[in-house]
Design an enzyme around this catalytic site. Sequence first.
Site, PDB file in Angstrom:
ATOM      1  N   SER A 208       0.813  -1.219   0.000  1.00  0.00           N
ATOM      2  CA  SER A 208       0.000   0.000   0.000  1.00  0.00           C
ATOM      3  C   SER A 208       0.846   1.268   0.000  1.00  0.00           C
ATOM      4  CB  SER A 208      -0.922   0.014   1.227  1.00  0.00           C
ATOM      5  OG  SER A 208      -1.645   1.225   1.273  1.00  0.00           O
TER       6      SER A 208
ATOM      7  N   SER B 123      -0.900   4.146   0.404  1.00  0.00           N
ATOM      8  CA  SER B 123      -1.838   5.099   1.019  1.00  0.00           C
ATOM      9  C   SER B 123      -1.138   6.091   1.941  1.00  0.00           C
ATOM     10  CB  SER B 123      -2.931   4.340   1.782  1.00  0.00           C
ATOM     11  OG  SER B 123      -3.813   3.701   0.885  1.00  0.00           O
TER      12      SER B 123
ATOM     13  N   LYS C 290     -12.680  -5.698   3.476  1.00  0.00           N
ATOM     14  CA  LYS C 290     -13.696  -4.733   3.050  1.00  0.00           C
ATOM     15  C   LYS C 290     -15.120  -5.167   3.394  1.00  0.00           C
ATOM     16  CE  LYS C 290     -10.916  -2.534  -0.491  1.00  0.00           C
ATOM     17  NZ  LYS C 290     -10.915  -1.835  -1.771  1.00  0.00           N
TER      18      LYS C 290
ATOM     19  N   ASP D   7     -14.539   3.445  -3.295  1.00  0.00           N
ATOM     20  CA  ASP D   7     -14.054   2.659  -4.432  1.00  0.00           C
ATOM     21  C   ASP D   7     -14.934   2.840  -5.666  1.00  0.00           C
ATOM     22  OD1 ASP D   7     -11.741   1.474  -3.401  1.00  0.00           O
ATOM     23  OD2 ASP D   7     -12.848  -0.179  -2.491  1.00  0.00           O
TER      24      ASP D   7
ATOM     25  N   GLY E  72     -12.556 -12.225 -10.438  1.00  0.00           N
ATOM     26  CA  GLY E  72     -12.593 -12.089  -8.992  1.00  0.00           C
ATOM     27  C   GLY E  72     -13.918 -11.537  -8.507  1.00  0.00           C
TER      28      GLY E  72
ATOM     29  N   GLY F  89     -13.917  -8.169  -2.183  1.00  0.00           N
ATOM     30  CA  GLY F  89     -14.471  -6.952  -1.597  1.00  0.00           C
ATOM     31  C   GLY F  89     -14.629  -5.774  -2.527  1.00  0.00           C
TER      32      GLY F  89
ATOM     33  N   THR G 210     -13.359 -19.471  -6.834  1.00  0.00           N
ATOM     34  CA  THR G 210     -14.378 -20.206  -6.083  1.00  0.00           C
ATOM     35  C   THR G 210     -15.736 -19.770  -6.611  1.00  0.00           C
ATOM     36  OG1 THR G 210     -12.942 -20.119  -4.147  1.00  0.00           O
ATOM     37  CG2 THR G 210     -15.227 -20.773  -3.769  1.00  0.00           C
TER      38      THR G 210
END
Length: 265
Positions: free
Chosen positions: A14, A16, A65, A101, A125, A128, A151
């Site tokens: 990250s 951030s 998330k 997001d 995918g 989150g 999955t």
Amino acid sequence: MKNYFVIGNPIEHSISPEIHNFWFKENNINAHYNKKSLEEDDLENFIKKIKDKEINGANVTIPFKEKIIPFVEKLSDAAREANSVNTIYLSEDNVIGHNTDIEGFYLSLKQESRILKNKTALILGSGGVAPAIIIGLKKLGLKRIVISNRTKERAIKLKDRFRFVEIIDWGETLKADLVINSTSLGLKENDNINLNFKEFESGCFFYDIIYKPKETNFLKRAKSRGFRTQNGLSMFIFQAAKAFQTWHQIEPVINKNLIDFLTND
């Protein structure tokens, strides 16, 4: 001094702290932002520290998330729609879970909206950030959204919330105009996604939400075949700006100085 964090596991990738500390300095805000690796069992105590004002705000990344939701007291409309939280703050003594997001993803592709309208997207995918991408894609006007997840049960669970999405098996391909990697596959140097790039037509656009490394194997393989590519840096910057604005009621400046600082760091 106010304290802010990004939490996740893994968290080393990250940047951030770099962007928020840059904006703190630019706006003369007496605050510091750091990253913290947590286990799922740590989430409740972390939220308690926000409630007790030991921590003034936080961002949330993989894999928390969705897992953070039971511990916040209220959800913003965006977080409720996405069932995903990436920004946390205290308001009127309530710990609020918010989602930036959606806007971050939308703004990162807004300049492509005319090209993408009524087109097909394949999302790899269903973690989150996937709901925010789905909502962003609808906002951009895409007509067909297809999900593929390692999955399959998780993809089916996502379809229960977004009935209009379709599901294909992991590794399967279809005629898509935009392919998005929303998984964490790519954070490690040897990560590869099982995808037959030969099946995609020349105009296909490949997008990876990962921004560090700057070019994942997913993007490298796409670029080597002449496809247009984009990493997740612009999404990251836009979602960070929305989080910053939520916390400080200041719209941070996004300019060349910031981009140079982040890409040269």
